[in-house]
Design a protein around this motif. Structure first.
Motif, mmCIF file in Angstrom:
data_model
loop_
_atom_site.group_PDB
_atom_site.id
_atom_site.type_symbol
_atom_site.label_atom_id
_atom_site.label_comp_id
_atom_site.label_asym_id
_atom_site.label_seq_id
_atom_site.Cartn_x
_atom_site.Cartn_y
_atom_site.Cartn_z
ATOM 1 N N LEU A 96 0.819 -1.223 0.000
ATOM 2 C CA LEU A 96 0.000 0.000 0.000
ATOM 3 C C LEU A 96 0.849 1.268 0.000
ATOM 4 C CD1 LEU A 96 -2.921 -0.763 2.502
ATOM 5 C CD2 LEU A 96 -2.980 -0.797 0.009
ATOM 6 N N LEU A 97 2.050 1.195 0.573
ATOM 7 C CA LEU A 97 2.923 2.378 0.638
ATOM 8 C C LEU A 97 3.448 2.814 -0.730
ATOM 9 C CD1 LEU A 97 5.372 2.111 3.677
ATOM 10 C CD2 LEU A 97 3.622 3.839 3.276
ATOM 11 N N GLU A 98 3.535 1.844 -1.674
ATOM 12 C CA GLU A 98 4.072 2.122 -3.016
ATOM 13 C C GLU A 98 5.478 2.722 -2.939
ATOM 14 O OE1 GLU A 98 1.078 4.507 -4.992
ATOM 15 O OE2 GLU A 98 -0.140 2.732 -5.411
ATOM 16 N N VAL A 99 6.360 2.022 -2.226
ATOM 17 C CA VAL A 99 7.731 2.485 -2.014
ATOM 18 C C VAL A 99 8.533 2.372 -3.310
ATOM 19 C CG1 VAL A 99 9.867 2.116 -0.722
ATOM 20 C CG2 VAL A 99 7.643 1.776 0.396
ATOM 21 N N LYS A 100 9.222 3.426 -3.641
ATOM 22 C CA LYS A 100 10.176 3.414 -4.747
ATOM 23 C C LYS A 100 11.590 3.537 -4.166
ATOM 24 C CE LYS A 100 6.948 5.673 -7.937
ATOM 25 N NZ LYS A 100 5.830 5.701 -6.973
ATOM 26 N N SER A 101 12.595 3.140 -4.950
ATOM 27 C CA SER A 101 13.969 3.273 -4.484
ATOM 28 C C SER A 101 14.256 4.730 -4.156
ATOM 29 C CB SER A 101 14.936 2.771 -5.557
ATOM 30 O OG SER A 101 16.263 2.874 -5.100
ATOM 31 N N GLY A 102 14.721 4.973 -2.941
ATOM 32 C CA GLY A 102 15.010 6.334 -2.504
ATOM 33 C C GLY A 102 13.865 7.029 -1.800
ATOM 34 N N SER A 103 12.701 6.388 -1.714
ATOM 35 C CA SER A 103 11.578 6.988 -0.988
ATOM 36 C C SER A 103 11.943 7.158 0.485
ATOM 37 C CB SER A 103 10.335 6.097 -1.085
ATOM 38 O OG SER A 103 9.837 5.999 -2.384
#
Length: 207
Positions: A66-73
């Motif tokens: 659900l967080l939709e984490v991307k690299s560097g978030s």
């Protein structure tokens, strides 16, 4: 055992490959006493010290997705606990700040994650107030049940960022995903029932 756990999570609807890869890589049994190793890759929560739990793998995967984490978030985790969820977030590329109310739990997690090679920023304090020092955040994840959504967490969220938090009573909560819009309004999505230990602090359940 890890591959079997990943298969079970797929069967339960988790399809985020980066989350599944992280769960398949992290040695969850390291967070368990030797006599309980057989429980490590079962899809269930398990008690740890000071009345807390290591979350069910499905719950970890669901919240992380659900967080939709991307690299560097830049992500804020409320409730370090054992440190397992923190490992998953760092493994998928988050720049993580993790805050824990109970000092002893944080110190144990810090030691374990350092040994494992994960280096989030650790904070000991009241997670219901967030962590203004490193704000704003691309995402905030709360790993304890809250009676309401703490305003401080909304305030520390970037535009477009998600706050994932279980809200309800002491026994059962709805998982919410709140997203901050450009006009500072908040959209809310509601998901199935979950059961977490209570969020402690000034804007959570009182200790």
């Amino acid at each position: 055992m890890r591959r079997a756990l990943v298969r079970k999570l797929r069967e339960k609807g988790i399809s985020n490959e980066s989350v599944l890869d992280a769960i398949g890589k992290i040695p969850r049994h390291w967070f368990f006493d030797d006599i309980f190793v057989d429980h490590a890759y079962q899809d269930k929560a398990f008690p740890i010290a000071e009345g807390q739990t290591i979350s069910q793998p499905y719950t970890v995967a669901f919240q992380t997705d659900l967080l939709e984490v991307k690299s560097g978030s830049k992500i804020l985790e409320i409730g370090t606990g054992s440190g397992y969820q923190a490992c998953v977030l760092v493994e998928i590329g988050a720049e993580l700040v993790t805050i824990e109310y109970k000092k002893n739990l944080s110190l144990v997690a810090q030691k374990m994650l350092k040994y494992m090679g994960y280096t989030p920023k650790f904070v000991i304090g009241d997670g219901s107030l967030g962590c203004e020092k490193f704000a704003p955040y691309d995402g905030i994840i709360v790993t304890a049940g809250a009676p309401t959504v703490p305003q401080a967490l909304i305030d520390q969220l970037k535009v477009g960022g998600h706050l994932v938090i279980p809200v309800g009573d002491m026994k059962l909560q709805k998982m919410l995903r709140l997203t901050k819009q450009a006009d500072q309004s908040i959209t809310k999505e509601e998901y199935s029932n979950f059961s977490f230990v209570p969020l402690l602090g000034d804007d959570g359940w009182k200790k």
